[in-house]
Scaffold this motif. Structure first.
Motif, PDB file in Angstrom:
ATOM      1  N   GLU A   1       0.940  -1.203  -0.021  1.00  0.00           N
ATOM      2  CA  GLU A   1       0.072  -0.125  -0.098  1.00  0.00           C
ATOM      3  C   GLU A   1       0.801   1.312  -0.092  1.00  0.00           C
ATOM      4  O   GLU A   1       0.595   2.292  -0.688  1.00  0.00           O
ATOM      5  CB  GLU A   1      -0.932   0.156   1.235  1.00  0.00           C
ATOM      6  CG  GLU A   1      -1.866  -0.978   1.128  1.00  0.00           C
ATOM      7  CD  GLU A   1      -2.810  -0.705  -0.059  1.00  0.00           C
ATOM      8  OE1 GLU A   1      -3.403   0.204  -0.300  1.00  0.00           O
ATOM      9  OE2 GLU A   1      -3.232  -1.847  -0.749  1.00  0.00           O
ATOM     10  N   MET A   2       2.003   1.108   0.773  1.00  0.00           N
ATOM     11  CA  MET A   2       2.908   2.253   0.934  1.00  0.00           C
ATOM     12  C   MET A   2       3.526   2.726  -0.475  1.00  0.00           C
ATOM     13  O   MET A   2       3.646   3.908  -0.978  1.00  0.00           O
ATOM     14  CB  MET A   2       3.929   2.033   2.070  1.00  0.00           C
ATOM     15  CG  MET A   2       4.824   3.320   1.984  1.00  0.00           C
ATOM     16  SD  MET A   2       6.194   2.694   3.440  1.00  0.00           S
ATOM     17  CE  MET A   2       6.888   1.605   2.709  1.00  0.00           C
TER      18      MET A   2
ATOM     19  N   PRO B   1       3.259   7.133  -4.140  1.00  0.00           N
ATOM     20  CA  PRO B   1       3.831   7.895  -5.194  1.00  0.00           C
ATOM     21  C   PRO B   1       3.059   8.049  -6.304  1.00  0.00           C
ATOM     22  O   PRO B   1       2.911   8.897  -7.051  1.00  0.00           O
ATOM     23  CB  PRO B   1       5.248   7.098  -5.305  1.00  0.00           C
ATOM     24  CG  PRO B   1       5.471   6.677  -3.874  1.00  0.00           C
ATOM     25  CD  PRO B   1       4.437   6.126  -3.648  1.00  0.00           C
ATOM     26  N   ARG B   2       2.539   6.680  -6.919  1.00  0.00           N
ATOM     27  CA  ARG B   2       1.782   6.673  -8.137  1.00  0.00           C
ATOM     28  C   ARG B   2       0.532   7.715  -8.108  1.00  0.00           C
ATOM     29  O   ARG B   2       0.139   8.386  -8.899  1.00  0.00           O
ATOM     30  CB  ARG B   2       1.338   5.192  -8.595  1.00  0.00           C
ATOM     31  CG  ARG B   2       0.697   5.075  -9.886  1.00  0.00           C
ATOM     32  CD  ARG B   2       1.139   5.889 -10.890  1.00  0.00           C
ATOM     33  NE  ARG B   2       0.427   5.716 -11.946  1.00  0.00           N
ATOM     34  CZ  ARG B   2       0.443   4.810 -12.906  1.00  0.00           C
ATOM     35  NH1 ARG B   2       1.464   3.789 -12.798  1.00  0.00           N
ATOM     36  NH2 ARG B   2      -0.240   4.850 -13.874  1.00  0.00           N
ATOM     37  N   ARG B   3      -0.232   7.204  -6.992  1.00  0.00           N
ATOM     38  CA  ARG B   3      -1.451   8.061  -6.574  1.00  0.00           C
ATOM     39  C   ARG B   3      -1.269   9.423  -6.752  1.00  0.00           C
ATOM     40  O   ARG B   3      -1.919  10.145  -7.262  1.00  0.00           O
ATOM     41  CB  ARG B   3      -2.182   7.671  -5.213  1.00  0.00           C
ATOM     42  CG  ARG B   3      -2.512   6.069  -5.381  1.00  0.00           C
ATOM     43  CD  ARG B   3      -3.629   6.075  -4.502  1.00  0.00           C
ATOM     44  NE  ARG B   3      -2.942   6.089  -2.850  1.00  0.00           N
ATOM     45  CZ  ARG B   3      -2.500   5.346  -2.145  1.00  0.00           C
ATOM     46  NH1 ARG B   3      -2.460   3.805  -2.643  1.00  0.00           N
ATOM     47  NH2 ARG B   3      -2.089   5.495  -0.883  1.00  0.00           N
ATOM     48  N   LYS B   4      -0.110  10.049  -5.965  1.00  0.00           N
ATOM     49  CA  LYS B   4       0.085  11.336  -5.915  1.00  0.00           C
ATOM     50  C   LYS B   4       0.503  12.037  -7.439  1.00  0.00           C
ATOM     51  O   LYS B   4       0.154  13.063  -7.525  1.00  0.00           O
ATOM     52  CB  LYS B   4       1.210  11.809  -4.768  1.00  0.00           C
ATOM     53  CG  LYS B   4       0.687  11.446  -3.276  1.00  0.00           C
ATOM     54  CD  LYS B   4      -0.489  12.061  -3.064  1.00  0.00           C
ATOM     55  CE  LYS B   4      -0.950  11.956  -1.433  1.00  0.00           C
ATOM     56  NZ  LYS B   4      -2.241  12.774  -1.173  1.00  0.00           N
ATOM     57  N   THR B   5       1.365  11.065  -8.087  1.00  0.00           N
ATOM     58  CA  THR B   5       1.782  11.652  -9.414  1.00  0.00           C
ATOM     59  C   THR B   5       0.636  11.681 -10.245  1.00  0.00           C
ATOM     60  O   THR B   5       0.228  12.963 -11.048  1.00  0.00           O
ATOM     61  CB  THR B   5       2.568  10.712  -9.830  1.00  0.00           C
ATOM     62  OG1 THR B   5       3.972  10.748  -9.042  1.00  0.00           O
ATOM     63  CG2 THR B   5       2.955  11.040 -11.306  1.00  0.00           C
ATOM     64  N   ASP B   6      -0.465  10.755 -10.171  1.00  0.00           N
ATOM     65  CA  ASP B   6      -1.628  10.778 -10.866  1.00  0.00           C
ATOM     66  C   ASP B   6      -2.468  11.979 -10.536  1.00  0.00           C
ATOM     67  O   ASP B   6      -3.262  12.574 -11.424  1.00  0.00           O
ATOM     68  CB  ASP B   6      -2.320   9.701 -10.761  1.00  0.00           C
ATOM     69  CG  ASP B   6      -1.759   8.291 -11.302  1.00  0.00           C
ATOM     70  OD1 ASP B   6      -0.879   8.669 -12.397  1.00  0.00           O
ATOM     71  OD2 ASP B   6      -2.232   7.181 -11.094  1.00  0.00           O
ATOM     72  N   LEU B   7      -2.347  12.518  -9.350  1.00  0.00           N
ATOM     73  CA  LEU B   7      -3.165  13.471  -8.868  1.00  0.00           C
ATOM     74  C   LEU B   7      -2.425  15.097  -9.365  1.00  0.00           C
ATOM     75  O   LEU B   7      -2.909  15.807  -9.805  1.00  0.00           O
ATOM     76  CB  LEU B   7      -3.369  13.698  -7.669  1.00  0.00           C
ATOM     77  CG  LEU B   7      -4.294  14.799  -6.664  1.00  0.00           C
ATOM     78  CD1 LEU B   7      -5.596  15.050  -7.285  1.00  0.00           C
ATOM     79  CD2 LEU B   7      -4.173  14.587  -5.147  1.00  0.00           C
TER      80      LEU B   7
END
Length: 220
Positions: free
Chosen positions: A37-38, A42-48
């Motif tokens: 999950e950790m 970074p991918r979720r934040k980059t996509d945002l």
């Protein structure tokens, strides 16, 4: 913490009044699940965030602010993002009126990938408690790759392109700042005549005090 040098962060503790048992030992499977999950963060934040910054550039281009307000908890806060662009021998002048009631405002520089630039050893941000206003009451900042010798230098850390993020919080007006692109050699002709000169020694002292203040500031 508005003025990094003069203010001290509060220290808060929340105590649970009900009995709290010790945390159980984690099984290897649970440790692996949490690591997985950790790693997704970074991918979720980059996509945002990356599309947020690129979206500004796609809609209004470079060196133009596009104010935006978000609902919910941030309803009192208006952001003014922009994507900056300049050559090595140029400067960008950010200029704005300051609201009569302005509990908090700030401006910071980001790299092209929405990461905040180094802000301890570089003057890549400022706010209403630390900025110096011009004699006419306006805020003027200068983005330049080399020290322009004026107040409110925003250092882009070698980037010719990147992002700007400003905020008005709970202000009684929300002016939209402007950006003027000029030759660095002609900078002073675009600023008020009484704009102070910041000497290399004064700049060095400003950064020294900033570093000392940041050492006492909470890092998020």
């Amino acid at each position: 913490m508005y003025h990094w040098e003069r203010e001290v962060d509060p220290v808060l503790s929340i105590e649970c009044l009900d009995p709290v048992p010790p945390k159980p030992r984690l099984a290897p499977e649970e440790i692996l699940r949490r690591i997985g999950e950790m790693a997704k963060l970074p991918r979720r934040k980059t996509d945002l965030y990356y599309p947020m910054q690129n979206g500004v550039k796609d809609r209004v281009g470079f060196n133009v602010f596009e104010p935006v307000r978000y609902p919910g908890a941030l309803v009192k806060q208006t952001y003014w993002p922009a994507c900056f662009q300049l050559e090595d021998d140029e400067a960008l002048i950010i200029e704005t009126e300051i609201p009569a009631r302005a509990p908090y405002w700030n401006v910071q520089l980001n790299d092209p990938y929405f990461n905040a630039l180094e802000y301890v050893y570089r003057l890549s941000s400022t706010n209403g408690a630390m900025a110096r206003l011009s004699s006419d009451g306006k805020f003027r900042a200068v983005i330049a790759l080399t020290d322009p010798g004026v107040p409110n230098w925003l250092d882009p850390a070698g980037y010719n392109e990147g992002g700007i993020y400003g905020r008005w919080y709970d202000c009684d007006s929300e002016p939209v700042p402007t950006i003027t692109r000029v030759r660095l050699a002609e900078l002073r002709s675009h600023l008020p005549e009484d704009t102070p000169v910041v000497t290399p020694a004064e700049r060095s002292e400003e950064i020294r005090r900033r570093v000392a203040a940041c050492q006492r500031r909470r890092r998020w």
